[in-house]
Motif scaffolding. Structure first.
Motif, PDB file in Angstrom:
ATOM      1  N   ARG A  59       5.694   1.600  -2.516  1.00  0.00           N
ATOM      2  CA  ARG A  59       6.273   2.593  -3.417  1.00  0.00           C
ATOM      3  C   ARG A  59       5.420   3.850  -3.537  1.00  0.00           C
ATOM      4  NH1 ARG A  59       6.917  -2.280  -5.762  1.00  0.00           N
ATOM      5  NH2 ARG A  59       9.054  -2.988  -6.037  1.00  0.00           N
ATOM      6  N   ARG A  60       4.148   3.729  -3.256  1.00  0.00           N
ATOM      7  CA  ARG A  60       3.226   4.852  -3.377  1.00  0.00           C
ATOM      8  C   ARG A  60       2.297   4.862  -2.177  1.00  0.00           C
ATOM      9  NH1 ARG A  60       1.194   4.689  -9.489  1.00  0.00           N
ATOM     10  NH2 ARG A  60      -0.267   6.056  -8.513  1.00  0.00           N
ATOM     11  N   ASP A  72       3.728   9.117  -5.278  1.00  0.00           N
ATOM     12  CA  ASP A  72       4.953   8.351  -5.046  1.00  0.00           C
ATOM     13  C   ASP A  72       5.528   8.689  -3.679  1.00  0.00           C
ATOM     14  OD1 ASP A  72       4.845   7.133  -7.526  1.00  0.00           O
ATOM     15  OD2 ASP A  72       6.121   8.641  -8.481  1.00  0.00           O
ATOM     16  N   PRO A 128       8.568   9.436  -1.323  1.00  0.00           N
ATOM     17  CA  PRO A 128       9.944   9.897  -1.536  1.00  0.00           C
ATOM     18  C   PRO A 128      10.939   8.762  -1.286  1.00  0.00           C
ATOM     19  CG  PRO A 128       8.736  11.450  -0.153  1.00  0.00           C
ATOM     20  CD  PRO A 128       7.864  10.243  -0.325  1.00  0.00           C
ATOM     21  N   THR A 129      11.980   8.687  -2.077  1.00  0.00           N
ATOM     22  CA  THR A 129      12.936   7.583  -1.975  1.00  0.00           C
ATOM     23  C   THR A 129      13.559   7.484  -0.585  1.00  0.00           C
ATOM     24  OG1 THR A 129      14.658   8.990  -2.910  1.00  0.00           O
ATOM     25  CG2 THR A 129      13.510   7.539  -4.423  1.00  0.00           C
ATOM     26  N   GLU A 130      13.783   8.610   0.089  1.00  0.00           N
ATOM     27  CA  GLU A 130      14.389   8.564   1.415  1.00  0.00           C
ATOM     28  C   GLU A 130      13.423   8.062   2.491  1.00  0.00           C
ATOM     29  OE1 GLU A 130      13.206  12.824   0.494  1.00  0.00           O
ATOM     30  OE2 GLU A 130      14.322  11.276  -0.519  1.00  0.00           O
ATOM     31  N   TYR A 131      12.133   7.935   2.171  1.00  0.00           N
ATOM     32  CA  TYR A 131      11.136   7.453   3.128  1.00  0.00           C
ATOM     33  C   TYR A 131      10.620   6.059   2.750  1.00  0.00           C
ATOM     34  CZ  TYR A 131       7.421   7.874   6.589  1.00  0.00           C
ATOM     35  OH  TYR A 131       6.608   7.678   7.678  1.00  0.00           O
ATOM     36  N   PHE A 132      11.018   5.533   1.596  1.00  0.00           N
ATOM     37  CA  PHE A 132      10.519   4.245   1.115  1.00  0.00           C
ATOM     38  C   PHE A 132      10.927   3.100   2.033  1.00  0.00           C
ATOM     39  CE2 PHE A 132      11.494   0.326  -1.180  1.00  0.00           C
ATOM     40  CZ  PHE A 132      10.227  -0.026  -1.585  1.00  0.00           C
ATOM     41  N   GLN A 133      10.008   2.161   2.210  1.00  0.00           N
ATOM     42  CA  GLN A 133      10.270   0.910   2.919  1.00  0.00           C
ATOM     43  C   GLN A 133       9.292  -0.129   2.372  1.00  0.00           C
ATOM     44  OE1 GLN A 133      12.142  -1.544   4.449  1.00  0.00           O
ATOM     45  NE2 GLN A 133      12.806   0.226   5.623  1.00  0.00           N
ATOM     46  N   HIS A 134       9.743  -1.351   2.231  1.00  0.00           N
ATOM     47  CA  HIS A 134       8.879  -2.415   1.713  1.00  0.00           C
ATOM     48  C   HIS A 134       7.737  -2.708   2.678  1.00  0.00           C
ATOM     49  CE1 HIS A 134      11.367  -3.484  -1.708  1.00  0.00           C
ATOM     50  NE2 HIS A 134      12.410  -3.283  -0.917  1.00  0.00           N
ATOM     51  N   ARG A 157       4.200  -1.456   6.569  1.00  0.00           N
ATOM     52  CA  ARG A 157       5.642  -1.255   6.409  1.00  0.00           C
ATOM     53  C   ARG A 157       6.409  -2.116   7.399  1.00  0.00           C
ATOM     54  NH1 ARG A 157       7.535   4.300   4.514  1.00  0.00           N
ATOM     55  NH2 ARG A 157       9.183   3.907   6.010  1.00  0.00           N
TER      56      ARG A 157
END
Length: 78
Positions: free
Chosen positions: A38-39, A50, A52-58, A65
């Motif tokens: 998330r960060r 943080d 960005p939501t469009e780049y987030f991956q678990h 990642r």
């Protein structure tokens, strides 16, 4: 950049569009993903930002990642 020689692959070009490459907000250096992806924390100045939501991956069980091998900007140089 250096020219490629016979048998070498051309380096991939990654286009992040208007978002631009993911870098530290303070010093523009590379990052290390933390907090389950998330960060990210800057490797130079240690600022945490943080993702960005469009780049987030678990992150997987290794702390990397899960899409690492699908993103050339994350796998090159490792």
């Amino acid at each position: 950049m250096a020219r490629t020689v016979e048998g070498e692959y051309e380096p991939p070009i990654v286009n992040f569009g208007e978002m631009g490459p993911i870098r530290c907000n303070r010093c523009n250096a590379n990052m290390q993903f933390v907090d389950a992806g998330r960060r990210f924390q800057c490797l130079m100045c240690k600022l945490t930002t943080d993702v960005p939501t469009e780049y987030f991956q678990h992150l997987g069980h290794t702390g990397q990642r899960v899409d690492k091998y699908e993103r050339p900007e994350l796998v090159l140089g490792t």
